[in-house]
Motif scaffolding. Structure first.
Motif, PDB file in Angstrom:
ATOM      1  N   MET A   1       0.835  -1.194   0.000  1.00 62.71           N
ATOM      2  CA  MET A   1       0.000   0.000   0.000  1.00 62.71           C
ATOM      3  C   MET A   1       0.876   1.252   0.000  1.00 62.71           C
ATOM      4  SD  MET A   1      -1.433   0.933   3.785  1.00 62.71           S
ATOM      5  CE  MET A   1      -2.954   0.039   3.558  1.00 62.71           C
ATOM      6  N   ILE A   2       0.222   2.390  -0.239  1.00 59.74           N
ATOM      7  CA  ILE A   2       0.957   3.656  -0.151  1.00 59.74           C
ATOM      8  C   ILE A   2       0.387   4.485   1.004  1.00 59.74           C
ATOM      9  CG2 ILE A   2       1.571   3.709  -2.611  1.00 59.74           C
ATOM     10  CD1 ILE A   2      -0.717   5.831  -2.937  1.00 59.74           C
ATOM     11  N   LEU A   3       1.229   5.308   1.603  1.00 61.43           N
ATOM     12  CA  LEU A   3       0.776   6.242   2.626  1.00 61.43           C
ATOM     13  C   LEU A   3       0.727   7.635   2.004  1.00 61.43           C
ATOM     14  CD1 LEU A   3       0.215   7.470   5.427  1.00 61.43           C
ATOM     15  CD2 LEU A   3       2.629   7.190   5.973  1.00 61.43           C
ATOM     16  N   VAL A   4      -0.464   8.233   2.060  1.00 63.39           N
ATOM     17  CA  VAL A   4      -0.658   9.601   1.571  1.00 63.39           C
ATOM     18  C   VAL A   4      -0.901  10.480   2.788  1.00 63.39           C
ATOM     19  CG1 VAL A   4      -2.319  11.076   0.361  1.00 63.39           C
ATOM     20  CG2 VAL A   4      -1.558   8.946  -0.690  1.00 63.39           C
ATOM     21  N   PRO A  26      -4.133  -0.379  -1.949  1.00 61.30           N
ATOM     22  CA  PRO A  26      -4.776   0.429  -0.910  1.00 61.30           C
ATOM     23  C   PRO A  26      -3.993   1.688  -0.539  1.00 61.30           C
ATOM     24  CG  PRO A  26      -4.561  -1.877  -0.209  1.00 61.30           C
ATOM     25  CD  PRO A  26      -3.761  -1.721  -1.457  1.00 61.30           C
ATOM     26  N   VAL A  27      -4.724   2.633   0.043  1.00 61.30           N
ATOM     27  CA  VAL A  27      -4.149   3.904   0.475  1.00 61.30           C
ATOM     28  C   VAL A  27      -4.392   4.084   1.969  1.00 61.30           C
ATOM     29  CG1 VAL A  27      -4.279   6.415   0.249  1.00 61.30           C
ATOM     30  CG2 VAL A  27      -4.593   4.978  -1.771  1.00 61.30           C
ATOM     31  N   LEU A  28      -3.324   4.342   2.690  1.00 62.09           N
ATOM     32  CA  LEU A  28      -3.432   4.771   4.084  1.00 62.09           C
ATOM     33  C   LEU A  28      -3.349   6.286   4.047  1.00 62.09           C
ATOM     34  CD1 LEU A  28      -3.328   4.322   7.176  1.00 62.09           C
ATOM     35  CD2 LEU A  28      -0.847   4.005   6.944  1.00 62.09           C
ATOM     36  N   ASN A  29      -4.378   6.946   4.563  1.00 60.70           N
ATOM     37  CA  ASN A  29      -4.506   8.396   4.433  1.00 60.70           C
ATOM     38  C   ASN A  29      -4.378   9.034   5.813  1.00 60.70           C
ATOM     39  OD1 ASN A  29      -5.334  11.014   3.910  1.00 60.70           O
ATOM     40  ND2 ASN A  29      -7.153  10.425   2.736  1.00 60.70           N
ATOM     41  N   LEU A  30      -3.281   9.752   6.042  1.00 55.79           N
ATOM     42  CA  LEU A  30      -3.053  10.413   7.340  1.00 55.79           C
ATOM     43  C   LEU A  30      -3.288  11.905   7.164  1.00 55.79           C
ATOM     44  CD1 LEU A  30      -1.960  10.518  10.283  1.00 55.79           C
ATOM     45  CD2 LEU A  30       0.339  10.766   9.288  1.00 55.79           C
ATOM     46  N   ASP A  31      -4.288  12.422   7.866  1.00 57.63           N
ATOM     47  CA  ASP A  31      -4.622  13.846   7.715  1.00 57.63           C
ATOM     48  C   ASP A  31      -5.079  14.391   9.068  1.00 57.63           C
ATOM     49  OD1 ASP A  31      -5.635  15.751   5.030  1.00 57.63           O
ATOM     50  OD2 ASP A  31      -6.252  16.314   7.055  1.00 57.63           O
ATOM     51  N   LYS A  32      -4.593  15.566   9.381  1.00 57.62           N
ATOM     52  CA  LYS A  32      -4.928  16.183  10.673  1.00 57.62           C
ATOM     53  C   LYS A  32      -6.358  16.734  10.698  1.00 57.62           C
ATOM     54  CE  LYS A  32      -2.906  19.810  13.605  1.00 57.62           C
ATOM     55  NZ  LYS A  32      -1.841  20.825  13.666  1.00 57.62           N
ATOM     56  N   LEU A  33      -6.935  16.908   9.530  1.00 58.05           N
ATOM     57  CA  LEU A  33      -8.239  17.561   9.386  1.00 58.05           C
ATOM     58  C   LEU A  33      -8.222  18.958   9.997  1.00 58.05           C
ATOM     59  CD1 LEU A  33     -10.786  14.609   9.918  1.00 58.05           C
ATOM     60  CD2 LEU A  33      -9.897  15.544   7.774  1.00 58.05           C
ATOM     61  N   THR A  34      -7.354  19.799   9.451  1.00 58.60           N
ATOM     62  CA  THR A  34      -7.395  21.223   9.782  1.00 58.60           C
ATOM     63  C   THR A  34      -8.631  21.794   9.089  1.00 58.60           C
ATOM     64  OG1 THR A  34      -6.207  21.903   7.784  1.00 58.60           O
ATOM     65  CG2 THR A  34      -4.856  21.278   9.708  1.00 58.60           C
ATOM     66  N   TYR A  35      -8.791  23.111   9.116  1.00 64.88           N
ATOM     67  CA  TYR A  35      -9.920  23.745   8.409  1.00 64.88           C
ATOM     68  C   TYR A  35      -9.961  23.307   6.938  1.00 64.88           C
ATOM     69  CZ  TYR A  35      -6.890  26.656   5.654  1.00 64.88           C
ATOM     70  OH  TYR A  35      -5.962  27.056   4.723  1.00 64.88           O
ATOM     71  N   ALA A  36      -8.765  22.984   6.374  1.00 65.92           N
ATOM     72  CA  ALA A  36      -8.681  22.672   4.933  1.00 65.92           C
ATOM     73  C   ALA A  36      -8.942  21.199   4.634  1.00 65.92           C
ATOM     74  CB  ALA A  36      -7.309  23.065   4.396  1.00 65.92           C
ATOM     75  N   GLY A  37      -8.956  20.376   5.656  1.00 63.06           N
ATOM     76  CA  GLY A  37      -9.172  18.946   5.446  1.00 63.06           C
ATOM     77  C   GLY A  37     -10.656  18.632   5.576  1.00 63.06           C
ATOM     78  N   ASN A  38     -11.177  17.828   4.679  1.00 61.35           N
ATOM     79  CA  ASN A  38     -12.624  17.635   4.637  1.00 61.35           C
ATOM     80  C   ASN A  38     -12.924  16.203   4.204  1.00 61.35           C
ATOM     81  OD1 ASN A  38     -15.348  17.745   4.176  1.00 61.35           O
ATOM     82  ND2 ASN A  38     -15.264  19.473   2.736  1.00 61.35           N
ATOM     83  N   VAL A  54      -6.785   7.833   8.788  1.00 62.84           N
ATOM     84  CA  VAL A  54      -6.354   8.068  10.178  1.00 62.84           C
ATOM     85  C   VAL A  54      -6.239   9.567  10.384  1.00 62.84           C
ATOM     86  CG1 VAL A  54      -4.485   7.742  11.854  1.00 62.84           C
ATOM     87  CG2 VAL A  54      -5.045   5.901  10.244  1.00 62.84           C
ATOM     88  N   GLN A  55      -6.946  10.062  11.405  1.00 64.83           N
ATOM     89  CA  GLN A  55      -6.788  11.490  11.710  1.00 64.83           C
ATOM     90  C   GLN A  55      -5.547  11.673  12.577  1.00 64.83           C
ATOM     91  OE1 GLN A  55     -10.118  13.477  13.588  1.00 64.83           O
ATOM     92  NE2 GLN A  55      -9.084  15.470  13.444  1.00 64.83           N
ATOM     93  N   GLY A  56      -4.606  12.484  12.123  1.00 69.08           N
ATOM     94  CA  GLY A  56      -3.390  12.688  12.905  1.00 69.08           C
ATOM     95  C   GLY A  56      -2.440  13.629  12.195  1.00 69.08           C
ATOM     96  N   ASP A  57      -1.376  13.969  12.925  1.00 69.37           N
ATOM     97  CA  ASP A  57      -0.431  15.009  12.507  1.00 69.37           C
ATOM     98  C   ASP A  57       0.844  14.356  11.961  1.00 69.37           C
ATOM     99  OD1 ASP A  57       1.447  17.172  12.542  1.00 69.37           O
ATOM    100  OD2 ASP A  57       0.235  18.149  14.087  1.00 69.37           O
ATOM    101  N   ILE A  58       1.346  14.867  10.845  1.00 73.64           N
ATOM    102  CA  ILE A  58       2.619  14.326  10.323  1.00 73.64           C
ATOM    103  C   ILE A  58       3.762  14.574  11.310  1.00 73.64           C
ATOM    104  CG2 ILE A  58       2.079  14.420   7.848  1.00 73.64           C
ATOM    105  CD1 ILE A  58       3.793  17.042   7.750  1.00 73.64           C
ATOM    106  N   GLY A  59       3.555  15.537  12.221  1.00 75.00           N
ATOM    107  CA  GLY A  59       4.584  15.837  13.216  1.00 75.00           C
ATOM    108  C   GLY A  59       4.514  14.947  14.450  1.00 75.00           C
ATOM    109  N   ASP A  60       3.549  14.045  14.496  1.00 72.52           N
ATOM    110  CA  ASP A  60       3.402  13.119  15.629  1.00 72.52           C
ATOM    111  C   ASP A  60       4.256  11.868  15.334  1.00 72.52           C
ATOM    112  OD1 ASP A  60       2.601  11.214  17.487  1.00 72.52           O
ATOM    113  OD2 ASP A  60       0.486  11.813  17.425  1.00 72.52           O
ATOM    114  N   ALA A  61       5.512  11.947  15.776  1.00 71.74           N
ATOM    115  CA  ALA A  61       6.498  10.928  15.394  1.00 71.74           C
ATOM    116  C   ALA A  61       6.051   9.524  15.809  1.00 71.74           C
ATOM    117  CB  ALA A  61       7.848  11.266  16.015  1.00 71.74           C
TER     118      ALA A  61
END
Ligand code: NAD
Ligand code: TYD
Length: 352
Positions: A1-4, A26-38, A54-61
């Motif tokens: 799979m790929i992680l986007v 398959p795609v694993l989709n990591l997004d914080k859902l800021t105002y711009a994420g929908n 998965v809702q989360g931050d790219i900065g969350d190591a």
């Protein structure tokens, strides 16, 4: 799979939808859902087991390391970013946090994961960083278009933070050997574009009978690319790009902002004429210019064409028509993104 990462935003969501329309991977989709994420952008995938959100931050190591270990992607595509120049002028902090610190943490987590892979998956692994032409700075009317070897001369907090992330990606390749690819693309437009950016803002404001705010003299030039062409370029670079290389992506389509606004008005006049017969152009309103406004961006996309055989398939005429039609067909999407947070932004930026 790929992680986007950032796959619930404008370009990321278009990418995920296109990917799964063409591939079973398959795609694993990591997004914080800021105002711009929908997540509404991904509604078509609601019951699709090939899409894991998965809702989360790219900065969350810790989170990122756990996801990489669990899902073992063969590639990571980094779309996640704070992306709006005007917001970066009002508040640069989030841009540094996500675009610089977040990218660094993501690179670190990906490096550790990549180093832990067996020889074969390690050799095949790619980290693709999605960036912008704005890192190259501003051109005069007669300068040649940006090529990949141009100096990075960013002028806004947004472009400075993206340039910093481009440098980090380069350094992780040279220092640690991480197999990276970078794309620097011009202005995108198309479905799911948040109406804080020029084209969707003009469509949405025109339909609402509101002013169409053109900054300064409206003669700033951008190169415009239909978002699905950007997605196909990224797929192609992932598939065949040379490791460590940068690929400029563009539409060979430079236009001054005022011409874009006139085109949007003309299409709306045709597709949704106003009851009183007047043109949407009467709503155009010249407003104070953006501070430090870059005058011109232009992309020379010959490297990606020459090396990878990629070319855009939409012209501006076909792409902008599809875009206006999409907004006319999706009034609910527009209404939903115009939340309280959106209204606050409009008030702050345009002093309404
Ligand atoms: P966008 O603002 O519409 O979407 C960004 C997405 O990233 C959102 O879903 C948001 O929730 C998510 N995100 C933000 N911070 C995050 C974090 N810390 N962790 C995880 N997710 C986070 O942006 P876009 O227009 O789709 O742009 C995507 C990428 O393409 C960006 O890197 C941008 O710099 C680049 N780019 C954009 C354009 C353009 O014209 N829009 C052109 C060239 C390059
Ligand atoms: P934008 O969509 O914000 O993209 P970028 O700044 O990343 O190029 O803006 C595109 C162009 O349109 C830019 O020159 C600024 C201009 N613009 C306006 O004239 N009025 C507006 O309300 C907005 C949002 C942008």
């Amino acid at each position: 799979m790929i992680l986007v990462t950032g796959g619930a935003g404008f370009i990321g969501a278009n990418f995920v939808l296109d990917w799964l329309a063409q591939s079973q991977e398959p795609v694993l989709n990591l997004d914080k859902l800021t105002y711009a994420g929908n997540l509404e952008n991904l509604a078509a995938l609601a019951n699709d087991p090939r899409h894991v959100f998965v809702q989360g931050d790219i900065g969350d190591a810790e989170l990122v390391a756990g996801l990489l270990a669990q899902y073992q992607p063969r590639a990571v595509l980094n779309f996640a970013a704070e992306s709006h120049v005007d917001r970066s002028i009002q508040g640069p902090e989030d841009f540094i946090q996500t675009n610089v610190v977040g990218t660094m943490r993501l690179l670190q987590a990906v490096r550790h994961y990549w180093q832990s892979l067996a020889q074969e998956p390690q050799a095949a692994f790619r980290f693709l960083h999605v960036s912008t032409d704005e890192v190259y700075g501003s051109l005069s009317k007669t300068d040649p278009a940006f090529v990949e070897t141009n100096k990075l001369e960013p002028n806004s907090p947004y472009s400075a933070s993206k340039a910093a992330s481009d440098h980090l990606v380069r350094a992780w390749h040279h220092t640690y050997g991480l197999p990276v690819l970078t794309t620097n693309c011009s202005n995108n437009y198309g479905p799911f574009h948040f109406p804080e950016k020029l084209i969707p803002l003009m469509i949405v404001n025109a339909l609402a009978g509101k002013p169409l705010p053109v900054y300064g003299d409206g003669l700033q030039v951008r190169d415009w690319l239909y978002v699905k062409d950007h997605c196909s370029a990224i797929r192609r670079v992932l598939e065949a790009g040379r490791v460590g290389e940068i690929y400029n992506v563009g539409g060979w389509n430079e236009k001054p902002n005022i011409e874009i606004v006139h085109t949007v008005c003309a299409l709306l006049d045709e597709l949704r004429p106003k009851p009183d017969g007047s043109s949407y152009q009467t709503q155009i309103s010249y407003v104070q210019d953006r501070p430090g406004h870059d005058r011109r961006y232009a992309i020379d996309a010959s490297k990606i064409e020459r090396e990878l055989g990629w070319k855009p398939s939409e012209t501006f005429d076909t792409g902008i028509r599809k875009t206006v039609q999409w907004y006319l067909a999706h009034p609910d999407w527009v209404a939903h993104v115009q939340s309280g947070a959106y209204r606050e932004w409009v008030q702050k930026n345009y002093q309404l």
